[in-house]
Design a protein around this motif. Structure first.
Motif, mmCIF file in Angstrom:
data_model
loop_
_atom_site.group_PDB
_atom_site.id
_atom_site.type_symbol
_atom_site.label_atom_id
_atom_site.label_comp_id
_atom_site.label_asym_id
_atom_site.label_seq_id
_atom_site.Cartn_x
_atom_site.Cartn_y
_atom_site.Cartn_z
ATOM 1 N N THR A 111 40.655 50.091 53.930
ATOM 2 C CA THR A 111 40.603 51.515 53.585
ATOM 3 C C THR A 111 39.912 51.822 52.263
ATOM 4 N N GLY A 112 39.765 50.815 51.393
ATOM 5 C CA GLY A 112 39.257 51.079 50.054
ATOM 6 C C GLY A 112 40.276 51.720 49.137
ATOM 7 N N ALA A 113 41.546 51.803 49.566
ATOM 8 C CA ALA A 113 42.586 52.420 48.747
ATOM 9 C C ALA A 113 42.882 51.557 47.522
ATOM 10 N N PRO A 114 43.119 52.160 46.354
ATOM 11 C CA PRO A 114 43.508 51.382 45.177
ATOM 12 C C PRO A 114 44.899 50.793 45.362
ATOM 13 N N VAL A 115 45.112 49.634 44.753
ATOM 14 C CA VAL A 115 46.420 48.973 44.795
ATOM 15 C C VAL A 115 47.057 49.096 43.416
ATOM 16 N N VAL A 116 48.213 49.726 43.352
ATOM 17 C CA VAL A 116 48.949 49.872 42.093
ATOM 18 C C VAL A 116 50.008 48.777 42.026
ATOM 19 N N PRO A 117 49.928 47.882 41.024
ATOM 20 C CA PRO A 117 50.967 46.856 40.899
ATOM 21 C C PRO A 117 52.271 47.457 40.390
ATOM 22 N N GLY A 134 51.406 49.696 37.076
ATOM 23 C CA GLY A 134 50.264 49.230 36.312
ATOM 24 C C GLY A 134 48.963 49.894 36.716
ATOM 25 N N ALA A 135 47.896 49.473 36.058
ATOM 26 C CA ALA A 135 46.570 50.025 36.339
ATOM 27 C C ALA A 135 46.149 49.677 37.763
ATOM 28 N N PRO A 136 45.593 50.622 38.494
ATOM 29 C CA PRO A 136 45.169 50.349 39.869
ATOM 30 C C PRO A 136 44.095 49.259 39.928
ATOM 31 N N LEU A 156 49.773 39.442 38.211
ATOM 32 C CA LEU A 156 50.362 38.533 37.228
ATOM 33 C C LEU A 156 50.142 39.039 35.799
ATOM 34 N N VAL A 157 48.952 39.591 35.540
ATOM 35 C CA VAL A 157 48.691 40.174 34.222
ATOM 36 C C VAL A 157 49.637 41.339 33.977
#
Length: 255
Positions: free
Chosen positions: A155-161, A189-191, A218-219
């Motif tokens: 989908t190209g969706a951002p992943v938010v940790p 966290g940052a996407p 992990l970061v």
């Protein structure tokens, strides 16, 4: 939230023949649930401003214990339709989970229906939740499955940790809640972004993206520990062994 054009849902894997999950319990219960939880626990929520306010988003969280799924549903800044193991969908609890928009997942067999429901949510601009570790454990991302990166590639969706800290006490069993007054943190966290890859996608592409996503998480996990002063609970007791499929890109699952 505006439904996507029909053509998007006809892209492979198709999502035009599944419905958007029901959510009539998801919206009204979130504020009430947050209030009740905060009467028992000292819960901090950090990084909510980093979550995209609109458009598709994937929340990818570590998994310490039984509280993580409910906490994601309660404290995420947007309503989340989380993949939840099929074994939970029994009796009254199962009916409640379905009414609150959670998505049952058969972890041990191919489950195209669950995949298509999540794609329906993302293509319509909603939020999906997933625990890449699969089974509950130490929360250190030692085991990492491919699902979150796969949805991002499609989908190209951002992943938010999302990092949970304090939701299981050190040495506690996977189904135990922490004592009253425990300090907990839900850290967003940052996407992480990856470009959508057209059909057909290869196993190697998904595995490579999964390893990159794991490094990003992990970061964020390290940052969450330092910024909150909270630590992971360590491994589960030796008597707690939750079956987990051998589909990880790192550890291949538990027996």
């Amino acid at each position: 939230m505006t439904p996507a054009a029909p053509a998007v849902h006809r892209e492979r894997p198709r999502s035009d023949q599944v419905r958007f999950p029901p959510r009539y319990l998801l919206h009204p219960l979130r504020p009430v649930a947050r209030g009740l939880v905060r009467r028992r626990y000292d819960v901090r929520v950090l990084g909510s401003d980093q979550v995209p306010a609109s458009g598709p988003v994937i929340f990818a969280a570590n998994h310490l214990g039984v509280a993580d799924g409910p906490f994601l549903a309660m404290f995420a800044p947007r309503p989340v339709h989380a993949l939840t193991k099929l074994e939970m969908f029994r009796g009254a609890l199962g009916r409640f989970l379905l009414a609150s928009g959670q998505v049952p997942l058969d972890r041990f067999n191919p489950d195209p229906y669950a995949v298509k429901v999540c794609l329906r949510v993302l293509r319509d601009g909603g939020a999906v939740g997933i625990f890449p570790e699969g089974a509950r454990g130490g929360g250190d991302l030692g085991r990492f499955h491919r699902g979150a990166a796969y949805f991002a590639l499609v989908t190209g969706a951002p992943v938010v940790p999302v990092t949970f800290l304090g939701t299981r006490a050190p040495g506690a069993h996977m189904g135990q809640l922490p004592p009253r007054g425990t300090a907990m943190a839900v850290c967003f966290g940052a996407p992480w972004h990856v470009g959508a890859v057209p059909w057909p996608r290869t196993r190697e592409q998904v595995e490579h993206a999964s390893l990159l996503l794991r490094e990003h998480m992990l970061v964020h996990l390290d940052h969450a520990r330092r910024s909150t002063g909270l630590e992971l609970p360590g491994p589960l007791p030796a008597t707690d062994v939750e079956p987990d499929p051998a589909t990880g890109v790192t550890e291949q699952g538990a027996p």
